[in-house]
Design an enzyme around this catalytic site. Structure first.
Site, mmCIF file in Angstrom:
data_model
loop_
_atom_site.group_PDB
_atom_site.id
_atom_site.type_symbol
_atom_site.label_atom_id
_atom_site.label_comp_id
_atom_site.label_asym_id
_atom_site.label_seq_id
_atom_site.Cartn_x
_atom_site.Cartn_y
_atom_site.Cartn_z
ATOM 1 C CD GLU A 198 -2.731 -1.369 2.429
ATOM 2 O OE1 GLU A 198 -2.609 -0.539 3.345
ATOM 3 O OE2 GLU A 198 -3.522 -2.319 2.488
ATOM 4 C CG ASN A 225 -0.864 -7.082 -1.154
ATOM 5 O OD1 ASN A 225 -1.439 -7.751 -2.013
ATOM 6 N ND2 ASN A 225 -1.364 -6.868 0.058
ATOM 7 C CG HIS A 267 -10.000 -5.199 0.526
ATOM 8 N ND1 HIS A 267 -10.370 -6.203 1.386
ATOM 9 C CD2 HIS A 267 -8.683 -4.995 0.735
ATOM 10 C CE1 HIS A 267 -9.311 -6.587 2.098
ATOM 11 N NE2 HIS A 267 -8.269 -5.884 1.705
ATOM 12 C CD GLU A 309 -4.990 -7.584 1.884
ATOM 13 O OE1 GLU A 309 -5.817 -6.776 2.336
ATOM 14 O OE2 GLU A 309 -3.753 -7.424 1.980
ATOM 15 C CG ASP A 356 -13.127 -7.993 1.878
ATOM 16 O OD1 ASP A 356 -12.948 -7.154 0.978
ATOM 17 O OD2 ASP A 356 -12.631 -7.884 3.010
HETATM 18 O O1 G3I Z 1 -5.682 -7.571 19.146
HETATM 19 C C1 G3I Z 1 -6.125 -6.280 19.565
HETATM 20 C C2 G3I Z 1 -6.975 -6.391 20.783
HETATM 21 O O2 G3I Z 1 -6.236 -6.906 21.866
HETATM 22 C C3 G3I Z 1 -7.541 -5.015 21.141
HETATM 23 O O3 G3I Z 1 -8.392 -5.120 22.200
HETATM 24 C C4 G3I Z 1 -8.259 -4.434 19.974
HETATM 25 C C5 G3I Z 1 -8.754 -3.027 20.225
HETATM 26 O O4 G3I Z 1 -9.072 -2.341 19.064
HETATM 27 O O5 G3I Z 1 -7.394 -4.399 18.836
HETATM 28 C C6 G3I Z 1 -6.919 -5.646 18.449
HETATM 29 O O6 G3I Z 1 -6.065 -5.511 17.340
HETATM 30 C C7 G3I Z 1 -6.714 -5.227 16.126
HETATM 31 C C8 G3I Z 1 -6.280 -6.275 15.107
HETATM 32 O O7 G3I Z 1 -6.823 -5.960 13.845
HETATM 33 C C9 G3I Z 1 -6.717 -7.684 15.474
HETATM 34 O O8 G3I Z 1 -8.106 -7.758 15.461
HETATM 35 C C10 G3I Z 1 -6.306 -3.868 15.669
HETATM 36 O O9 G3I Z 1 -6.832 -2.886 16.548
HETATM 37 C C11 G3I Z 1 -6.817 -3.604 14.287
HETATM 38 O O10 G3I Z 1 -6.266 -2.367 13.817
HETATM 39 C C12 G3I Z 1 -6.376 -4.710 13.367
HETATM 40 O O11 G3I Z 1 -6.956 -4.493 12.113
HETATM 41 C C13 G3I Z 1 -6.340 -5.166 11.056
HETATM 42 C C14 G3I Z 1 -5.951 -4.147 9.993
HETATM 43 O O12 G3I Z 1 -5.409 -4.834 8.886
HETATM 44 C C15 G3I Z 1 -4.927 -3.172 10.513
HETATM 45 O O13 G3I Z 1 -4.489 -2.319 9.519
HETATM 46 C C16 G3I Z 1 -7.304 -6.177 10.502
HETATM 47 O O14 G3I Z 1 -7.516 -7.217 11.448
HETATM 48 C C17 G3I Z 1 -6.756 -6.774 9.207
HETATM 49 O O15 G3I Z 1 -7.781 -7.520 8.591
HETATM 50 C C18 G3I Z 1 -6.361 -5.650 8.277
HETATM 51 O O16 G3I Z 1 -5.814 -6.226 7.127
HETATM 52 C C19 G3I Z 1 -5.451 -5.298 6.093
HETATM 53 C C20 G3I Z 1 -4.267 -5.871 5.366
HETATM 54 O O17 G3I Z 1 -3.226 -6.156 6.256
HETATM 55 C C21 G3I Z 1 -3.781 -4.925 4.277
HETATM 56 N N1 G3I Z 1 -4.859 -4.562 3.393
HETATM 57 C C22 G3I Z 1 -6.064 -4.073 4.033
HETATM 58 C C23 G3I Z 1 -6.563 -5.055 5.064
HETATM 59 C C24 G3I Z 1 -7.872 -4.586 5.671
HETATM 60 O O18 G3I Z 1 -7.707 -3.398 6.390
#
Ligand code: G3I
Length: 488
Positions: free
Chosen positions: A175, A215, A252, A281, A283
Site C-alpha cells: 500500500e 501488494n 476489497h 485479500e 471480500d
Molecule cells: O488484538 C487487539 C486487541 O487486543 C484489542 O483489544 C483491539 C482493540 O481495538 O485491537 C486488536 O487488534 C486489532 C487487530 O486488527 C486484530 O483484530 C487492531 O486494533 C486492528 O487495527 C487490526 O486491524 C487489522 C488491519 O489490517 C490493521 O491495519 C485487521 O484485522 C486486518 O484484517 C487488516 O488487514 C489489512 C491488510 O493487512 C492490508 N490490506 C487491508 C486489510 C484490511 O484493512
C-alpha cells in the site's frame, strides 16, 4: 473416475489404486467388454472438486484465506479453513508490529502458530507484510531518514531469515501509493523514493527461494490513477532489473468498491510485464454472487493469475463484518457466493495456469531438466521406453533419455511418445514415463520459481537426494532447492 478400454496386449498401469467398490465395478466391466480389451483406470481430470482449494488446484492455482491466530482454537473456524483452502495468509501476525515490537527483538510466536498450523495440514503460506506505513511498531513510527531506512532493511532481513525457504511468497511492500497514482506520503517514503526497490533488493538477497510481491488495494480498475501508478512502477522495476515476481491485487470490493468491468484487462496488463498476479485479500459487500464469480473467472482467464485469497473465513471473522462479505456465514454454512466461486473454479477444468517463465522453457524443442540442488538431469533409466519406468537423477549426458520437450498442452515428452506421468497425486507418488494420454496427471506447470508442479496434484517434482539413481517423486511444494529445476 474414467474407465478407458485399451487394446489387449498393451501394458497397463493403474495410476491410482481404486477402493473396493471401484474394483468391483472394474471387474464387472472387464467381464462385459470381453476378451479383446482390458481396462486402464484413471482419475477423471474433469470430475468436479468439492473444496475451493482442490477446485483451484485443477488449473494449477491455489485458493487461500487469511487466518487469525486467535481464532484457530474455534473448531468451526479451523475445520473450514483446513478443509477448503490450500494457501494461508496471517491476517496480522507477520506484520512489523507483531514481529519486531521492540527494536532488535523479533518475536514469531503468533506467526509461527499460523505457519505450523498450515504446514501441518499441507497448506502453503504467504507472508504478509514487511514494509508498510501501517501497523508499524511504535519505535519505528518515530524514526525517519537513514535511521528508518536501516530499520526497514534490518526488519526485512530479520523476518525473512526466520521464514527462509518456507513461504510461497512475501508481500514485501504494501500500500505505498495514493489514489491518484502518486506515492503515499509515509515515513518510509520520506527516506527517499528508492525505498521500495531497496526493500525488494534486500528481500531477494535475504531469501532467493520465495516470490516477492507488491501488494495494494484499489488497483483493480485499469483506468484508475492508482492502478496506473503501480503499473508504471512495476514496468520500471522490470526494465531495470529490480527483483519483483508478483503483484497482489487486494480486491476489497467492500466499503463502496465493486468489481470493475475491466478487471481482467488489469490482470492481463500486469502479467504482460512478466510478473505473476494474485488476488490477495478478496471480500465483496454482501458477497454478491456475480461479483465473486466474475473476479474468479477473471483470474482463471489470465494464465499468470496464480491464485485467489479471501480475507477471512466466516462473515463474523471479517474486518468488515457488517458487510457480510465472505463465503461462509456466521454459523459456518456455505453461502451462495461459495457455490458461485466453486462452480467457476470447476468450470476451468484442467487448463494449467502459469506460463513457463521466459528462458526456462523450450516449447517444441527438446532439452534437459536439471536439478538445482544436484546439478544432475532427469533421466529415464537405461533409455527404457516401458510404461511405468520411474525416472531418476543422473549425470547429464545429452542422450535421448534425458531430452524432454514441453508441449503447448503442458506435457513433458521424451522419445516423442512418452510423457512424464505422476502415478498418483499424494505425497511420494512416483514420477514415471507413460504413453501420453492427455490426462491431468501428465500435465505440468513450469513455474517462475523453478518448481515444476503437477496439474492434477498441485504438488512439486521432488527428489530426496542428489546422487545418480535418486528417484523422482511428487511432494508438497516447500521452496527447497531439491524441488527446483531448470529446463535448458
Ligand atoms: O488484538 C487487539 C486487541 O487486543 C484489542 O483489544 C483491539 C482493540 O481495538 O485491537 C486488536 O487488534 C486489532 C487487530 O486488527 C486484530 O483484530 C487492531 O486494533 C486492528 O487495527 C487490526 O486491524 C487489522 C488491519 O489490517 C490493521 O491495519 C485487521 O484485522 C486486518 O484484517 C487488516 O488487514 C489489512 C491488510 O493487512 C492490508 N490490506 C487491508 C486489510 C484490511 O484493512
Amino acid at each position: 473416475m474414467k474407465i478407458v478400454a485399451v487394446e489387449k496386449g498393451k501394458s497397463l498401469v493403474a495410476t491410482t489404486s481404486p477402493p473396493l467398490p471401484r474394483r468391483l465395478l472394474v471387474a464387472a466391466t472387464v467381464a462385459a467388454v470381453g476378451a479383446f480389451s482390458a481396462l486402464m483406470v484413471m482419475p477423471d481430470a474433469n470430475a468436479a472438486a468439492s473444496t475451493l482449494g482442490a477446485a483451484a488446484a485443477q488449473s494449477g492455482r491455489y485458493f487461500g484465506t487469511a487466518v487469525a491466530a486467535s481464532r484457530l482454537g474455534d473448531s468451526t473456524y479451523s475445520t473450514i479453513a483446513g478443509r477448503e483452502f490450500n494457501m494461508i495468509t496471517a491476517e496480522n501476525e507477520m506484520k512489523p508490529d507483531a514481529t519486531q515490537p521492540q527494536r532488535g527483538q523479533f518475536t514469531f510466536s503468533s506467526g509461527d502458530q499460523i505457519y505450523n498450523w498450515a504446514t501441518q495440514r499441507g497448506l502453503q503460506v504467504r507472508g504478509h507484510t514487511l514494509a508498510w506505513h501501517a501497523q508499524q511498531p511504535g519505535w519505528m513510527q518515530n524514526l525517519g531518514g537513514s535511521s528508518l531506512r536501516q530499520a526497514m532493511i534490518d526488519h526485512i532481513n530479520g523476518v525473512m531469515a526466520h521464514y527462509k525457504g518456507k513461504l510461497a511468497a512475501w508481500d514485501v511492500v504494501n500500500e505505498a501509493f495514493n489514489e491518484d497514482g502518486s506515492r503515499r506520503n509515509s515515513n518510509l517514503q520520506g527516506t527517499g523514493n528508492d525505498w521500495i526497490e531497496v526493500a525488494f533488493r534486500t528481500a531477494r538477497a535475504a531469501d532467493p527461494s520465495t516470490k516477492l510481491c507488491y501488494n495494494d488495494y484499489n488497483i483493480e480498475n485499469w483506468s484508475y490513477g492508482k492502478t496506473q501508478g503501480v503499473y508504471n512502477m512495476i514496468r520500471d522495476f522490470k526494465s531495470r532489473g529490480v527483483p519483483i515476481d508478483c503483484v497482489g491485487l487486494q480486491t476489497h470490493f467492500t466499503g463502496g468498491s465493486s468489481l470493475p468491468g475491466n478487471f481482467q484487462t488489469t490482470l492481463q496488463n500486469f502479467a504482460a510485464l512478466g510478473v505473476d498476479v494474485a488476488l490477495t485479500e478478496v471480500d465483496v459487500t454482501n458477497a454478491s454472487t456475480s461479483q465473486y464469480a466474475g473476479l474468479t473467472q477473471a483470474c482463471l482467464n489470465v494464465p499468470r493469475c496464480i491464485g485467489i485469497t479471501v480475507w477471512g473465513v466466516r462473515d463474523s471473522d471479517s474486518w468488515r463484518a457488517s458487510e457480510n462479505p465472505l463465503l461462509f456465514d456466521r454459523s459456518g454454512a456455505k453461502k451462495a457466493a461459495y457455490t458461485s466461486v466453486l462452480n467457476a473454479l470447476n468450470g476451468a477444468g484442467p487448463t494449467p495456469s502459469s506460463p513457463a517463465p521466459s528462458g526456462s522453457s523450450n516449447p517444441g524443442g527438446a532439452g534437459r531438466i536439471v536439478g538445482a540442488q544436484s546439478g544432475r538431469c532427469i533421466d529415464v533409466p537405461s533409455a527404457s521406453q516401458t510404461n511405468g519406468t520411474r525416472v531418476q537423477l543422473y549425470d547429464c549426458n545429452g542422450q535421448t533419455n534425458q531430452a524432454w520437450t514441453l508441449t503447448s498442452s503442458r506435457q513433458l515428452t521424451v522419445y516423442g511418445s512418452r510423457c512424464l506421468d505422476a502415478a498418483g497425486s499424494g505425497n511420494g507418488a512416483a514420477v514415471q514415463i507413460y504413453a501420453c494420454n492427455g490426462q491431468a496427471n501428465q500435465q505440468w506447470n513450469v513455474n517462475a520459481n523453478g518448481t515444476i508442479t503437477g496439474v492434477q496434484s498441485g504438488r512439486c517434482l521432488d527428489v530426496w537426494g542428489t546422487g545418480n539413481g535418486q528417484q523422482v517423486q511428487i511432494y508438497d511444494c516447500n521452496g527447497q532447492a531439491n524441488q527446483r529445476f531448470s529446463l535448458s
